[in-house]
Design an enzyme around this catalytic site. Structure first.
Site, PDB file in Angstrom:
ATOM      1  N   ILE A   1     -12.778  -1.566  13.389  1.00 32.50           N
ATOM      2  CA  ILE A   1     -12.538  -1.811  11.969  1.00 32.50           C
ATOM      3  C   ILE A   1     -12.104  -3.257  11.713  1.00 32.50           C
ATOM      4  O   ILE A   1     -12.069  -3.695  10.574  1.00 32.50           O
ATOM      5  CB  ILE A   1     -11.552  -0.804  11.335  1.00 32.50           C
ATOM      6  CG1 ILE A   1     -10.166  -0.986  11.895  1.00 32.50           C
ATOM      7  CG2 ILE A   1     -12.010   0.629  11.525  1.00 32.50           C
ATOM      8  CD1 ILE A   1      -9.152  -0.440  10.924  1.00 32.50           C
TER       9      ILE A   1
ATOM     10  N   LYS B   1       0.794  -1.235   0.000  1.00 31.28           N
ATOM     11  CA  LYS B   1       0.000   0.000   0.000  1.00 31.28           C
ATOM     12  C   LYS B   1       0.832   1.293   0.000  1.00 31.28           C
ATOM     13  O   LYS B   1       0.377   2.315  -0.485  1.00 31.28           O
ATOM     14  CB  LYS B   1      -0.922   0.023   1.216  1.00 31.28           C
ATOM     15  CG  LYS B   1      -2.118  -0.893   1.091  1.00 31.28           C
ATOM     16  CD  LYS B   1      -3.051  -0.623   2.254  1.00 31.28           C
ATOM     17  CE  LYS B   1      -4.213  -1.559   2.292  1.00 31.28           C
ATOM     18  NZ  LYS B   1      -5.247  -1.131   3.257  1.00 31.28           N
TER      19      LYS B   1
ATOM     20  N   GLY C   1      -1.739   2.955  10.271  1.00 37.07           N
ATOM     21  CA  GLY C   1      -2.237   3.323   8.948  1.00 37.07           C
ATOM     22  C   GLY C   1      -3.753   3.436   8.907  1.00 37.07           C
ATOM     23  O   GLY C   1      -4.298   4.357   8.291  1.00 37.07           O
TER      24      GLY C   1
ATOM     25  N   ASP D   1     -10.513   3.666   1.761  1.00 35.57           N
ATOM     26  CA  ASP D   1     -10.816   3.243   3.131  1.00 35.57           C
ATOM     27  C   ASP D   1     -11.671   4.263   3.874  1.00 35.57           C
ATOM     28  O   ASP D   1     -12.501   3.913   4.704  1.00 35.57           O
ATOM     29  CB  ASP D   1      -9.523   3.005   3.921  1.00 35.57           C
ATOM     30  CG  ASP D   1      -8.871   1.692   3.533  1.00 35.57           C
ATOM     31  OD1 ASP D   1      -9.585   0.801   3.045  1.00 35.57           O
ATOM     32  OD2 ASP D   1      -7.649   1.559   3.720  1.00 35.57           O
TER      33      ASP D   1
HETATM   34  P1  ATR Z   1      -2.275  -0.545  10.643  1.00 34.25           P
HETATM   35  O1  ATR Z   1      -1.392   0.140   9.651  1.00 34.25           O
HETATM   36  O2  ATR Z   1      -3.018  -1.720  10.083  1.00 34.25           O
HETATM   37  O3  ATR Z   1      -3.185   0.377  11.377  1.00 34.25           O
HETATM   38  P2  ATR Z   1      -0.044  -0.601  12.478  1.00 34.25           P
HETATM   39  O4  ATR Z   1       0.579   0.506  11.757  1.00 34.25           O
HETATM   40  O5  ATR Z   1       0.787  -1.761  12.872  1.00 34.25           O
HETATM   41  O6  ATR Z   1      -1.297  -1.229  11.699  1.00 34.25           O
HETATM   42  O7  ATR Z   1      -0.748   0.045  13.750  1.00 34.25           O
HETATM   43  C1  ATR Z   1      -1.217  -0.700  14.709  1.00 34.25           C
HETATM   44  C2  ATR Z   1      -1.799   0.201  15.809  1.00 34.25           C
HETATM   45  O8  ATR Z   1      -2.331  -0.684  16.766  1.00 34.25           O
HETATM   46  C3  ATR Z   1      -0.792   1.076  16.516  1.00 34.25           C
HETATM   47  O9  ATR Z   1      -1.438   2.227  16.981  1.00 34.25           O
HETATM   48  C4  ATR Z   1      -0.365   0.191  17.686  1.00 34.25           C
HETATM   49  O10 ATR Z   1       0.085   0.893  18.831  1.00 34.25           O
HETATM   50  P3  ATR Z   1       1.629   1.391  18.989  1.00 34.25           P
HETATM   51  O11 ATR Z   1       1.746   2.664  18.198  1.00 34.25           O
HETATM   52  O12 ATR Z   1       1.809   1.577  20.424  1.00 34.25           O
HETATM   53  O13 ATR Z   1       2.471   0.283  18.421  1.00 34.25           O
HETATM   54  C5  ATR Z   1      -1.674  -0.488  17.997  1.00 34.25           C
HETATM   55  N1  ATR Z   1      -1.496  -1.781  18.653  1.00 34.25           N
HETATM   56  C6  ATR Z   1      -1.092  -2.933  18.073  1.00 34.25           C
HETATM   57  N2  ATR Z   1      -1.060  -3.928  18.993  1.00 34.25           N
HETATM   58  C7  ATR Z   1      -1.457  -3.395  20.180  1.00 34.25           C
HETATM   59  C8  ATR Z   1      -1.643  -3.912  21.504  1.00 34.25           C
HETATM   60  N3  ATR Z   1      -1.418  -5.195  21.803  1.00 34.25           N
HETATM   61  N4  ATR Z   1      -2.066  -3.056  22.457  1.00 34.25           N
HETATM   62  C9  ATR Z   1      -2.314  -1.766  22.163  1.00 34.25           C
HETATM   63  N5  ATR Z   1      -2.151  -1.217  20.936  1.00 34.25           N
HETATM   64  C10 ATR Z   1      -1.731  -2.014  19.952  1.00 34.25           C
END
Ligand code: ATR
Length: 274
Positions: A217, A66, A131, A102
């Site tokens: 989502i 992406k 993202g 999206d």
């Molecule tokens: P995407 O692009 O699909 O949104 P991403 O960039 O990996 O995925 O973002 C994941 C989000 O979920 C982030 O905000 C992440 O928090 P951090 O910035 O602290 O990493 C959050 N996230 C993922 N796993 C988590 C968990 N176990 N507890 C809390 N937040 C989580």
């Protein structure tokens, strides 16, 4: 001539997009095809070169491409630039145009699942700063009058996100929840947490005002722990499956010149495939 579209990703076998677009192609009697193509990152430039020959009308782009496709498109619209990702491309006269659907998918899902959802809502809470959160922020700034509070495990990531996108956004850590809760009218989870059956232990739903709409989502499972907890507290919920269905609409319309409908039958079909 048969119009062709695709979804590219790596891996791609899990994608529900062929089922969604295949259902619409059959429903509208269109002479077209939509296929899943596994394209490894190293093969992406060659695939884009091939697109310029006009074999395909366009397609969807998913993980891990992406962000990478940005530089391979001839033109990327402002929406995709703000969101930082291209998920849909159209090929016209040998040129490749990139956009992001999206945000329309997110709004289409809420509009269908909870008509009038934005009436009376001022502040919203968005969990996560990755993202997916970017598309949600762009959508909410268009529809809400109040502040969108971005709560994230890592405060610095929330701060970086709200600094990048113009709008009435505030960054917080999870500890801000109890103080914010009473004025929140909409809760959106954009993190992948619900995919793994986990919940946020700090999110005490009983602190939210009655009628607060909760949406996730994540669509697999359809009822995430977040949505189950909200329902148990008597709060209205909208699951994430509709976002997947509604984000597919603009792409189909661009490639096949028919604006398709997200029907209960389509939803049931995709739900049955999860
Ligand atoms: P995407 O692009 O699909 O949104 P991403 O960039 O990996 O995925 O973002 C994941 C989000 O979920 C982030 O905000 C992440 O928090 P951090 O910035 O602290 O990493 C959050 N996230 C993922 N796993 C988590 C968990 N176990 N507890 C809390 N937040 C989580």
């Amino acid at each position: 001539m048969t119009k062709k579209a695709f979804v590219i990703g790596h891996p791609i076998a899990h994608s529900r997009s062929p089922l969604i677009h295949g259902t619409w192609l059959a429903e509208y009697g269109i002479d077209g095809s939509y296929e899943a193509i596994d394209v490894a990152p190293a093969a992406l430039p060659a695939f884009f070169d091939r697109l310029r020959n006009g074999e395909f009308a366009g397609g969807n782009v998913t993980i891990p491409h992406k962000e990478m496709v940005f530089d391979l498109c001839d033109s990327v619209d402002d929406l995709a630039r703000t969101i930082g990702a291209v998920n849909t491309i159209a090929v016209r006269d040998g040129r490749i145009y990139g956009t992001n659907t999206d945000y329309l998918g997110f709004l289409g899902n809420l509009d269908a699942g909870a008509p009038h959802w934005s009436e009376g809502v001022t502040d919203a809470l968005v969990i996560g700063a990755g993202g997916a959160a970017r598309a949600v922020l762009v959508a909410l700034r268009e529809r809400l009058r109040g502040t969108v509070h971005v709560l994230n495990r890592t405060l610095a990531n929330a701060q970086a996100l709200v600094a990048e996108i113009d709008g009435p956004f505030e960054a917080h850590g999870f500890d801000a929840f109890p103080a914010l809760a009473p004025r929140i009218g909409l809760v959106v989870n954009t993190s992948s947490v619900g995919m793994h059956g986990s919940r946020f232990d700090w999110l005490d739903m009983s602190l939210l005002a009655p009628g607060t709409l909760v949406t996730d989502i994540v669509y697999a499972p359809l009822v995430t722990p977040l949505l189950a907890d909200a329902r148990a507290c008597g709060l209205p919920v909208v699951d994430g499956l509709g976002m997947l269905l509604h984000q597919a609409v603009p792409g189909f319309a661009a490639w096949f010149s028919v604006t398709p409908e997200v029907t209960p039958q389509l939803r049931a079909r995709i739900e049955g495939s999860l």
